[in-house]
Design an enzyme around this catalytic site. Structure first.
Site, PDB file in Angstrom:
ATOM      1  N   GLY A   1     -18.395  17.954 -30.343  1.00 34.32           N
ATOM      2  CA  GLY A   1     -19.416  18.737 -29.658  1.00 34.32           C
ATOM      3  C   GLY A   1     -19.863  18.196 -28.316  1.00 34.32           C
ATOM      4  O   GLY A   1     -20.150  18.952 -27.397  1.00 34.32           O
TER       5      GLY A   1
ATOM      6  N   GLU B   1     -24.746  13.369 -26.566  1.00 32.80           N
ATOM      7  CA  GLU B   1     -24.622  14.259 -27.737  1.00 32.80           C
ATOM      8  C   GLU B   1     -24.829  15.708 -27.326  1.00 32.80           C
ATOM      9  O   GLU B   1     -25.458  16.001 -26.315  1.00 32.80           O
ATOM     10  CB  GLU B   1     -25.710  13.881 -28.758  1.00 32.80           C
ATOM     11  N   ASP B   2     -24.308  16.596 -28.126  1.00 31.48           N
ATOM     12  CA  ASP B   2     -24.540  18.020 -27.885  1.00 31.48           C
ATOM     13  C   ASP B   2     -25.934  18.447 -28.347  1.00 31.48           C
ATOM     14  O   ASP B   2     -26.662  19.124 -27.635  1.00 31.48           O
ATOM     15  CB  ASP B   2     -23.443  18.871 -28.558  1.00 31.48           C
TER      16      ASP B   2
ATOM     17  N   ASP C   1     -30.504  17.477 -34.333  1.00 36.01           N
ATOM     18  CA  ASP C   1     -31.044  18.446 -35.282  1.00 36.01           C
ATOM     19  C   ASP C   1     -31.917  17.681 -36.280  1.00 36.01           C
ATOM     20  O   ASP C   1     -33.060  17.367 -35.986  1.00 36.01           O
ATOM     21  CB  ASP C   1     -29.847  19.148 -35.926  1.00 36.01           C
TER      22      ASP C   1
ATOM     23  N   GLY D   1     -31.486  14.629 -36.966  1.00 32.00           N
ATOM     24  CA  GLY D   1     -31.563  13.270 -36.431  1.00 32.00           C
ATOM     25  C   GLY D   1     -30.799  12.256 -37.272  1.00 32.00           C
ATOM     26  O   GLY D   1     -30.687  11.087 -36.911  1.00 32.00           O
TER      27      GLY D   1
ATOM     28  N   THR E   1     -27.529  11.929 -37.972  1.00 34.13           N
ATOM     29  CA  THR E   1     -26.304  11.407 -37.372  1.00 34.13           C
ATOM     30  C   THR E   1     -26.635  10.332 -36.337  1.00 34.13           C
ATOM     31  O   THR E   1     -26.086   9.237 -36.364  1.00 34.13           O
ATOM     32  CB  THR E   1     -25.522  12.547 -36.676  1.00 34.13           C
ATOM     33  N   LEU E   2     -27.542  10.671 -35.429  1.00 38.33           N
ATOM     34  CA  LEU E   2     -27.826   9.775 -34.317  1.00 38.33           C
ATOM     35  C   LEU E   2     -28.618   8.542 -34.700  1.00 38.33           C
ATOM     36  O   LEU E   2     -28.396   7.471 -34.144  1.00 38.33           O
ATOM     37  CB  LEU E   2     -28.539  10.537 -33.193  1.00 38.33           C
TER      38      LEU E   2
ATOM     39  N   PHE F   1     -29.472  28.426 -35.203  1.00 39.45           N
ATOM     40  CA  PHE F   1     -28.144  27.832 -35.160  1.00 39.45           C
ATOM     41  C   PHE F   1     -27.414  28.333 -33.913  1.00 39.45           C
ATOM     42  O   PHE F   1     -27.181  29.529 -33.764  1.00 39.45           O
ATOM     43  CB  PHE F   1     -27.346  28.154 -36.430  1.00 39.45           C
TER      44      PHE F   1
ATOM     45  N   ASP G   1     -20.107  24.316 -32.275  1.00 39.41           N
ATOM     46  CA  ASP G   1     -19.250  25.251 -33.020  1.00 39.41           C
ATOM     47  C   ASP G   1     -19.943  25.879 -34.217  1.00 39.41           C
ATOM     48  O   ASP G   1     -20.939  25.376 -34.729  1.00 39.41           O
ATOM     49  CB  ASP G   1     -18.018  24.502 -33.539  1.00 39.41           C
TER      50      ASP G   1
ATOM     51  N   ARG H   1     -16.743  26.750 -29.374  1.00 38.48           N
ATOM     52  CA  ARG H   1     -17.045  25.556 -28.579  1.00 38.48           C
ATOM     53  C   ARG H   1     -16.850  25.823 -27.093  1.00 38.48           C
ATOM     54  O   ARG H   1     -17.502  25.222 -26.252  1.00 38.48           O
ATOM     55  CB  ARG H   1     -16.129  24.390 -28.983  1.00 38.48           C
TER      56      ARG H   1
END
Ligand code: IMP
Ligand code: MG
Length: 173
Positions: A42, A97-98, A101, A103, A105-106, A150, A157, A163
């Site tokens: 992303g 990052e894209d 959301d 948080g 992952t980051l 979303f 994606d 994308r």
């Protein structure tokens, strides 16, 4: 069947904002060089556009983590799919990052990267959905704060599609 995608943030608005972010970041890092880390897939579109607008020397690296299946809800499970090629020791690093959301992952990723002893570590995201946060994460630059919808396009994606849209859109269901 084709889904219907409506525009949330136009191509012009996104480009204008990335230009501003490139300027702000270049000023902050004047006299230094920046090591940009792209979170695949992303972050790739945003990272290349941002990199082109940064006027201090830039190096790039890529990593891939996955916290999503094929749906649109975070599973909370973060999987390391591809690690960086280069060490971070002594570098001024910006993770690109894209979207942030939940948080999850980051916050996980930033902890891991911090342990690799960069000189500095910052986070830049094109989009932020603050209403969805479950894990706190310090974000240094945000392109746009968006509502809990979303979104697709500009790297984002829906089941690997959309994308390549040059704007941020919402899939109508
Ligand atoms: P988090 O761990 O919940 O913050 O999720 C971050 C990742 O989930 C992002 O890097 C995206 O890949 C994906 N994601 C979150 N929200 C959206 C969305 O609205 N559209 C597409 N992907 C999303
Ligand atoms: Mg992502």
């Amino acid at each position: 069947m084709e889904d219907k995608v409506s525009v949330m943030i136009s191509e012009e608005e996104v480009n204008k904002r990335i230009l501003e972010m490139g300027k702000i970041i270049s000023e902050k890092y004047a006299g230094k060089s920046i090591h940009l880390i792209c979170v695949l897939k992303g972050g790739a579109f945003f990272m290349t556009e941002l990199a082109k607008r940064i006027t201090v020397p830039v190096t790039l690296d890529f990593m891939s983590v996955s916290s999503y299946g094929s749906g649109s809800e975070s599973s909370g499970v973060v999987k390391f799919v591809k690690d960086l090629d280069e060490p971070l020791e002594g570098k001024d690093v910006i993770v690109v990052e894209d979207i942030i959301d939940s948080g999850r992952t980051l916050s996980y990723l930033m902890e891991i990267l911090k342990k690799r002893n960069p000189k500095s570590l910052a986070l830049c995201t094109l989009l932020d959905k603050p209403d969805r946060r479950v894990k706190e994460v310090k974000v240094d630059w945000v392109g746009f704060e968006i509502p809990d919808k979303f979104v697709v396009g500009y790297g984002l994606d829906y089941d690997q599609k959309y994308r390549n849209l040059p704007y941020i859109g919402v899939v109508e269901v």
